[in-house]
Design a protein around this motif. Structure first.
Motif, mmCIF file in Angstrom:
data_model
loop_
_atom_site.group_PDB
_atom_site.id
_atom_site.type_symbol
_atom_site.label_atom_id
_atom_site.label_comp_id
_atom_site.label_asym_id
_atom_site.label_seq_id
_atom_site.Cartn_x
_atom_site.Cartn_y
_atom_site.Cartn_z
ATOM 1 N N ILE A 116 53.785 -35.043 -70.080
ATOM 2 C CA ILE A 116 53.545 -35.040 -71.520
ATOM 3 C C ILE A 116 53.324 -36.457 -72.005
ATOM 4 O O ILE A 116 54.090 -37.364 -71.668
ATOM 5 N N PRO A 117 52.258 -36.716 -72.804
ATOM 6 C CA PRO A 117 52.003 -38.086 -73.267
ATOM 7 C C PRO A 117 53.097 -38.571 -74.195
ATOM 8 O O PRO A 117 53.706 -37.795 -74.940
ATOM 9 N N LYS A 118 53.348 -39.870 -74.153
ATOM 10 C CA LYS A 118 54.343 -40.474 -75.027
ATOM 11 C C LYS A 118 53.965 -41.922 -75.282
ATOM 12 O O LYS A 118 53.312 -42.570 -74.451
ATOM 13 N N ILE A 119 54.362 -42.423 -76.425
ATOM 14 C CA ILE A 119 54.122 -43.819 -76.797
ATOM 15 C C ILE A 119 55.363 -44.630 -76.458
ATOM 16 O O ILE A 119 56.489 -44.164 -76.675
ATOM 17 N N SER A 168 44.873 -30.004 -73.710
ATOM 18 C CA SER A 168 46.001 -30.230 -72.801
ATOM 19 C C SER A 168 47.293 -29.935 -73.543
ATOM 20 O O SER A 168 47.607 -30.579 -74.541
ATOM 21 N N PHE A 169 48.052 -28.957 -73.065
ATOM 22 C CA PHE A 169 49.278 -28.580 -73.742
ATOM 23 C C PHE A 169 50.173 -27.796 -72.791
ATOM 24 O O PHE A 169 49.718 -27.288 -71.766
ATOM 25 N N SER A 170 51.440 -27.691 -73.140
ATOM 26 C CA SER A 170 52.386 -26.931 -72.325
ATOM 27 C C SER A 170 53.297 -26.066 -73.178
ATOM 28 O O SER A 170 54.234 -25.460 -72.663
ATOM 29 N N GLY A 171 53.045 -26.029 -74.483
ATOM 30 C CA GLY A 171 53.859 -25.203 -75.363
ATOM 31 C C GLY A 171 55.127 -25.865 -75.844
ATOM 32 O O GLY A 171 55.944 -25.230 -76.509
ATOM 33 N N ILE A 172 55.315 -27.152 -75.527
ATOM 34 C CA ILE A 172 56.425 -27.933 -76.069
ATOM 35 C C ILE A 172 55.872 -29.271 -76.552
ATOM 36 O O ILE A 172 54.831 -29.731 -76.085
ATOM 37 N N GLN A 173 56.583 -29.891 -77.491
ATOM 38 C CA GLN A 173 56.186 -31.193 -78.047
ATOM 39 C C GLN A 173 54.702 -31.210 -78.414
ATOM 40 O O GLN A 173 53.943 -32.100 -78.029
ATOM 41 N N SER A 174 54.299 -30.250 -79.191
ATOM 42 C CA SER A 174 52.877 -30.043 -79.460
ATOM 43 C C SER A 174 52.300 -31.011 -80.482
ATOM 44 O O SER A 174 51.360 -31.747 -80.194
#
Length: 229
Positions: A116-119, A168-174
């Motif tokens: 999951i991408p993050k800054i 691109s997604f996984s159903g969390i932290q959308s």
């Protein structure tokens, strides 16, 4: 507007074109990251309650303008995704999401969180505003829309240079990771389906998806919408 350029007349006009040509009910949301709280433009007040990032995006889509630090972010998973804090240990390991029943194993949860991408935790605050109200350049633009409206946005994104639009997604932290951190760190748009948190707390409807775009590219997208048939 010329189809071959990314030049725009102002964010009020950009928002107007997006709303009219896509038929949006709500405003596109301008997200601006702030490294120092003193750099927040004059007249923008801090939100006076603790809510989630996805709720803040929804508030801005409905007309509110404000900024928030980590202290006002109720969801620390969202706050860490958008660079306001280091991720809590149970989020980094995946334990938190496994405990919610989202994954069958800790390994599956951790592998997902690693992708999951993050800054990087470097931001002091985040400004949320309707796109038409800003006088500064946004870092990310988030649009809550229907699948058909997202399709038209995707067509505009590939109108000039071709290619494909990532989903691109996984159903969390959308709305935090997929729609904001991803476009900011990768300089590319993303379409995401939402998550249980954003649909439960931020009232993202069953017939809505979320599109996140890097603010630097919005002029090209709008010009393409104007030129498309």
């Amino acid at each position: 507007m010329a189809e071959s350029t990314c030049e725009v007349e102002g964010y009020d006009m950009i928002s107007k074109e997006l709303k009219e040509r896509l038929g949006l009910d709500k405003s596109p949301v301008a997200i601006k990251f702030v490294l120092r709280e003193e750099d927040i433009p004059e007249g923008i007040e801090k939100i006076d309650e603790n809510i989630r990032h996805c709720e803040m995006v929804q508030r801005a889509a409905q007309g509110a303008m404000f900024y928030a630090t980590n202290d006002e972010q109720m969801c620390k998973g969202g706050a860490s995704a958008i660079g306001l804090m280091e991720a809590p240990e149970k989020i980094k390991t995946g334990e938190f999401y496994q405990s919610l029943g989202r994954f069958s194993s800790l390994g599956a949860a951790k592998r997902t969180l690693e992708e999951i991408p993050k800054i990087d935790p470097m931001m002091k605050a985040v400004i949320y505003a309707p796109l038409e109200d800003i006088k500064y350049s946004p870092d990310v633009i988030v649009i809550i829309c229907t699948p058909v409206q997202a399709m038209k946005l995707a067509q505009a994104m590939v109108y000039t240079r071709g290619g494909k639009v990532e989903a691109s997604f996984s159903g969390i932290q959308s709305i935090c990771a997929d729609a904001v951190a991803g476009p900011f760190t990768k300089n590319t748009a993303n379409i995401t389906m939402g998550c249980s948190g954003s649909r439960g707390y931020a009232d993202i409807k069953e017939d809505e998806v979320i599109v996140g775009m890097n603010g630097e590219n919005i002029g090209c997208v709008v010009n393409a919408l104007v030129s498309m048939k």
